[in-house]
Design a protein around this motif. Sequence first.
Motif, mmCIF file in Angstrom:
data_model
loop_
_atom_site.group_PDB
_atom_site.id
_atom_site.type_symbol
_atom_site.label_atom_id
_atom_site.label_comp_id
_atom_site.label_asym_id
_atom_site.label_seq_id
_atom_site.Cartn_x
_atom_site.Cartn_y
_atom_site.Cartn_z
ATOM 1 N N ILE A 46 40.290 39.446 23.291
ATOM 2 C CA ILE A 46 39.514 40.366 24.120
ATOM 3 C C ILE A 46 40.110 40.440 25.527
ATOM 4 O O ILE A 46 40.513 41.506 25.999
ATOM 5 N N HIS A 47 40.107 39.309 26.219
ATOM 6 C CA HIS A 47 40.679 39.197 27.561
ATOM 7 C C HIS A 47 41.317 37.825 27.691
ATOM 8 O O HIS A 47 40.958 36.909 26.966
ATOM 9 N N TYR A 48 42.210 37.703 28.654
ATOM 10 C CA TYR A 48 42.810 36.410 28.904
ATOM 11 C C TYR A 48 43.110 36.238 30.389
ATOM 12 O O TYR A 48 43.081 37.212 31.156
ATOM 13 N N SER A 49 43.416 35.004 30.766
ATOM 14 C CA SER A 49 43.721 34.682 32.165
ATOM 15 C C SER A 49 44.822 33.622 32.198
ATOM 16 O O SER A 49 44.755 32.642 31.470
ATOM 17 N N VAL A 50 45.799 33.843 33.061
ATOM 18 C CA VAL A 50 46.889 32.878 33.181
ATOM 19 C C VAL A 50 46.714 31.985 34.401
ATOM 20 O O VAL A 50 47.592 31.175 34.699
ATOM 21 N N GLY A 51 45.592 32.126 35.088
ATOM 22 C CA GLY A 51 45.310 31.266 36.230
ATOM 23 C C GLY A 51 44.154 31.833 37.032
ATOM 24 O O GLY A 51 43.741 32.982 36.815
ATOM 25 N N ALA A 52 43.633 31.039 37.943
ATOM 26 C CA ALA A 52 42.511 31.480 38.767
ATOM 27 C C ALA A 52 42.877 32.754 39.517
ATOM 28 O O ALA A 52 43.962 32.860 40.096
ATOM 29 N N GLY A 53 41.974 33.738 39.445
ATOM 30 C CA GLY A 53 42.177 35.012 40.120
ATOM 31 C C GLY A 53 42.996 36.025 39.353
ATOM 32 O O GLY A 53 43.190 37.156 39.816
ATOM 33 N N ILE A 54 43.462 35.664 38.144
ATOM 34 C CA ILE A 54 44.333 36.545 37.359
ATOM 35 C C ILE A 54 43.728 36.744 35.982
ATOM 36 O O ILE A 54 43.510 35.769 35.245
ATOM 37 N N VAL A 66 35.670 40.154 32.448
ATOM 38 C CA VAL A 66 35.889 38.735 32.707
ATOM 39 C C VAL A 66 36.261 38.545 34.170
ATOM 40 O O VAL A 66 36.656 39.487 34.867
ATOM 41 N N SER A 67 36.139 37.304 34.612
ATOM 42 C CA SER A 67 36.605 36.890 35.930
ATOM 43 C C SER A 67 37.048 35.442 35.827
ATOM 44 O O SER A 67 36.628 34.712 34.925
ATOM 45 N N ARG A 68 37.884 35.018 36.739
ATOM 46 C CA ARG A 68 38.367 33.623 36.740
ATOM 47 C C ARG A 68 38.436 33.170 38.200
ATOM 48 O O ARG A 68 39.472 33.244 38.847
#
Lengths: 114, 115
Positions: A46-54, A66-68
């Motif tokens: 669905i969604h992914y993140s490679v680090g905080a803020g991304i 999403v948010s990180r």
Amino acid sequence: NAGVTQTPKFQVLKTGQSMTLQCAQDMNHEYMSWYRQDPGMGLRLIHYSVGAGITDQGEVPNGYNVSRSTTEDFPLRLLSAAPSQTSVYFCASSYRRDSNSPLHFGNGTRLTVT
Amino acid sequence: AQSVAQPEDQVNVAEGNPLTVKCTYSVSGNPYLFWYVQYPNRGLQFLLKYITGDNLVKGSYGFEAEFNKSQTSFHLKKPSALVSDSALYFCAVRDIDGSARQLTFGSGTQLTVLP
């Protein structure tokens, strides 16, 4: 050592309602992701993140945000629930996206939209 | 584009017999290949992976998988099945040379080991 923790385990929503699925990991993983599992279709990103803020979109991002803000947390928001979003949702993390390290999965949230 | 096929939705095997769960893949470059297992009402658990080197990979719980580049296959095997091996098994691939940066999962194979 909890690993990946998802809450809630079960949720029933009515069409049009919104909610947030929570995901937290305590392994200091850079990469976090959300999948949905539907019978006969495997897992779809669905969604992914490679680090905080991304964050970035996966294969089936429509209807989800999403948010990180921290390394540990990666919540998934359903903005206006639809019956097509009835599914089992899994959060997963790994050391880095491009590494060969395996994904660590939570135990899932079973969502029913009526 | 990368893809994974698990041609069997269901595999039944008697306890003590060898088991095979099939997986074929398609990538434009070189693959990272993974097998995961899912028990009822649980998340997926990592079993084993192929990165490079020896084509026979050994993993958790006595499972192994053989990477065959010419047949683009990565079948999961176990010499002697246990009833407790009954679960849903997923194969996954990442093309380490291509533009797709994410894992792609197969549709899963339900393994039932009969006592």
